[in-house]
Design a protein around this motif. Sequence first.
Motif, PDB file in Angstrom:
ATOM      1  N   MET A  79       0.747  -1.255  -0.057  1.00 11.30           N
ATOM      2  CA  MET A  79       0.059   0.163  -0.119  1.00 11.30           C
ATOM      3  C   MET A  79       0.785   1.181  -0.037  1.00 11.30           C
ATOM      4  N   ILE A  80       0.708   2.111  -0.893  1.00 10.97           N
ATOM      5  CA  ILE A  80       1.141   3.510  -0.839  1.00 10.97           C
ATOM      6  C   ILE A  80       0.301   4.437  -0.348  1.00 10.97           C
ATOM      7  N   LEU A  81       0.752   5.198   0.714  1.00  8.64           N
ATOM      8  CA  LEU A  81       0.040   6.157   1.531  1.00  8.64           C
ATOM      9  C   LEU A  81       0.660   7.516   1.336  1.00  8.64           C
ATOM     10  N   HIS A  82      -0.303   8.634   1.244  1.00  9.65           N
ATOM     11  CA  HIS A  82       0.173  10.012   0.937  1.00  9.65           C
ATOM     12  C   HIS A  82       0.485  10.529   2.264  1.00  9.65           C
ATOM     13  N   ALA A  83       1.719  10.203   2.534  1.00 12.73           N
ATOM     14  CA  ALA A  83       2.398  10.425   4.064  1.00 12.73           C
ATOM     15  C   ALA A  83       3.909  10.744   3.821  1.00 12.73           C
ATOM     16  N   SER A  84       4.554  11.284   5.117  1.00  9.50           N
ATOM     17  CA  SER A  84       5.893  11.242   5.147  1.00  9.50           C
ATOM     18  C   SER A  84       6.212  10.171   6.360  1.00  9.50           C
ATOM     19  N   CYS A  85       7.538   9.927   6.587  1.00  7.46           N
ATOM     20  CA  CYS A  85       7.690   8.799   7.473  1.00  7.46           C
ATOM     21  C   CYS A  85       9.335   9.540   8.014  1.00  7.46           C
ATOM     22  N   VAL A  86       9.424   9.347   9.331  1.00 10.66           N
ATOM     23  CA  VAL A  86      10.790   9.284   9.759  1.00 10.66           C
ATOM     24  C   VAL A  86      11.110   8.437  10.867  1.00 10.66           C
ATOM     25  N   ALA A  87      12.402   8.163  11.171  1.00 13.13           N
ATOM     26  CA  ALA A  87      12.613   6.968  12.294  1.00 13.13           C
ATOM     27  C   ALA A  87      13.604   7.787  13.127  1.00 13.13           C
ATOM     28  N   HIS A  88      13.384   7.414  14.427  1.00  6.09           N
ATOM     29  CA  HIS A  88      14.195   7.869  15.467  1.00  6.09           C
ATOM     30  C   HIS A  88      14.246   6.639  16.546  1.00  6.09           C
ATOM     31  N   ARG A  89      15.655   6.394  16.618  1.00  9.76           N
ATOM     32  CA  ARG A  89      16.111   5.208  17.491  1.00  9.76           C
ATOM     33  C   ARG A  89      15.292   3.749  17.188  1.00  9.76           C
ATOM     34  N   GLY A  90      15.052   3.383  15.757  1.00 10.85           N
ATOM     35  CA  GLY A  90      14.452   2.455  15.573  1.00 10.85           C
ATOM     36  C   GLY A  90      13.034   2.257  15.402  1.00 10.85           C
ATOM     37  N   ARG A  91      12.326   3.423  15.698  1.00 12.88           N
ATOM     38  CA  ARG A  91      10.802   3.455  15.840  1.00 12.88           C
ATOM     39  C   ARG A  91      10.300   4.383  14.815  1.00 12.88           C
ATOM     40  N   GLY A  92       9.308   3.985  14.152  1.00  9.65           N
ATOM     41  CA  GLY A  92       8.893   5.009  12.956  1.00  9.65           C
ATOM     42  C   GLY A  92       7.750   6.123  13.243  1.00  9.65           C
ATOM     43  N   LEU A  93       7.535   7.295  12.552  1.00  9.00           N
ATOM     44  CA  LEU A  93       6.560   7.896  12.744  1.00  9.00           C
ATOM     45  C   LEU A  93       6.160   8.219  11.489  1.00  9.00           C
ATOM     46  N   LEU A  94       4.592   7.897  11.438  1.00  8.61           N
ATOM     47  CA  LEU A  94       3.853   8.265  10.106  1.00  8.61           C
ATOM     48  C   LEU A  94       3.594   9.581  10.148  1.00  8.61           C
ATOM     49  N   ILE A  95       3.865  10.659   9.186  1.00  8.83           N
ATOM     50  CA  ILE A  95       3.144  11.898   9.176  1.00  8.83           C
ATOM     51  C   ILE A  95       2.069  11.909   8.191  1.00  8.83           C
ATOM     52  N   LEU A  96       0.941  12.204   8.398  1.00  6.43           N
ATOM     53  CA  LEU A  96      -0.277  12.479   7.829  1.00  6.43           C
ATOM     54  C   LEU A  96      -0.660  13.897   7.857  1.00  6.43           C
ATOM     55  N   GLY A  97      -1.391  14.100   6.420  1.00  8.87           N
ATOM     56  CA  GLY A  97      -1.868  15.607   6.316  1.00  8.87           C
ATOM     57  C   GLY A  97      -1.980  15.828   4.810  1.00  8.87           C
ATOM     58  N   ALA A  98      -2.880  16.880   4.363  1.00  3.35           N
ATOM     59  CA  ALA A  98      -3.250  17.073   3.231  1.00  3.35           C
ATOM     60  C   ALA A  98      -1.829  17.744   2.549  1.00  3.35           C
ATOM     61  N   SER A  99      -2.066  17.958   1.334  1.00  2.48           N
ATOM     62  CA  SER A  99      -0.962  18.618   0.541  1.00  2.48           C
ATOM     63  C   SER A  99      -0.752  20.049   1.464  1.00  2.48           C
ATOM     64  N   GLY A 100       0.409  20.475   1.707  1.00  6.26           N
ATOM     65  CA  GLY A 100       0.360  21.884   2.192  1.00  6.26           C
ATOM     66  C   GLY A 100       0.258  21.918   3.622  1.00  6.26           C
ATOM     67  N   ALA A 101      -0.015  20.633   4.241  1.00  5.33           N
ATOM     68  CA  ALA A 101      -0.302  20.665   5.779  1.00  5.33           C
ATOM     69  C   ALA A 101       1.055  20.650   6.622  1.00  5.33           C
ATOM     70  N   GLY A 102       2.274  20.528   5.886  1.00  9.41           N
ATOM     71  CA  GLY A 102       3.574  20.567   6.469  1.00  9.41           C
ATOM     72  C   GLY A 102       4.212  19.350   6.886  1.00  9.41           C
ATOM     73  N   LYS A 103       3.755  18.297   6.153  1.00 10.09           N
ATOM     74  CA  LYS A 103       4.495  16.909   6.474  1.00 10.09           C
ATOM     75  C   LYS A 103       5.925  16.962   6.251  1.00 10.09           C
ATOM     76  N   SER A 104       6.550  17.463   5.282  1.00 13.22           N
ATOM     77  CA  SER A 104       7.984  17.642   4.871  1.00 13.22           C
ATOM     78  C   SER A 104       8.684  18.607   5.664  1.00 13.22           C
ATOM     79  N   GLY A 105       7.831  19.646   6.234  1.00 14.19           N
ATOM     80  CA  GLY A 105       8.504  20.674   6.980  1.00 14.19           C
ATOM     81  C   GLY A 105       8.584  20.010   8.339  1.00 14.19           C
TER      82      GLY A 105
END
Length: 142
Positions: A1-27
């Motif tokens: 599945m491909i989701l319109h979201a960004s993701c980062v990892a910190h100490r082996g744990r992932g955070l899924l960043i959700l939001g509409a275009s322009g909501a600030g996911k990349s920021g």
Amino acid sequence: MILHASCVAHRGRGLLILGASGAGKSGLALEMMALGAALVADDRTALRCEAGAIIADAPDSLRGLIEARGVGILRARAHGPVELALAVDLDRAEPERLPPDRRFGLFDGDLPLVLGAGRVHLASMLLQYLDSGRADTELRDS
């Protein structure tokens, strides 16, 4: 599945960043990267369920790339797949000072969910959550 979201990892744990275009996911991802998190995926996140865990990764064509609005597409060290531990929704603001244990359903499971629209210091709060979880709920996410 491909989701319109960004993701980062910190100490082996992932955070899924959700939001509409322009909501600030990349920021948010860039801010968290500046504080020590690593980029998994920007804008499109590939998800799969593996032995009950939700694994996030970047599509090959976007691996190691992140958009910086007004600056351009930047290169970043790619983290690779990570098990998700938390999700944040940048479209919705949290109305409660001490919110209930919110959840984001995905596949046959769910992730703890933070409503993050307009939240000051959100990157720092999310990094601490990934480090240690919440003390005021049953720690199903730790």
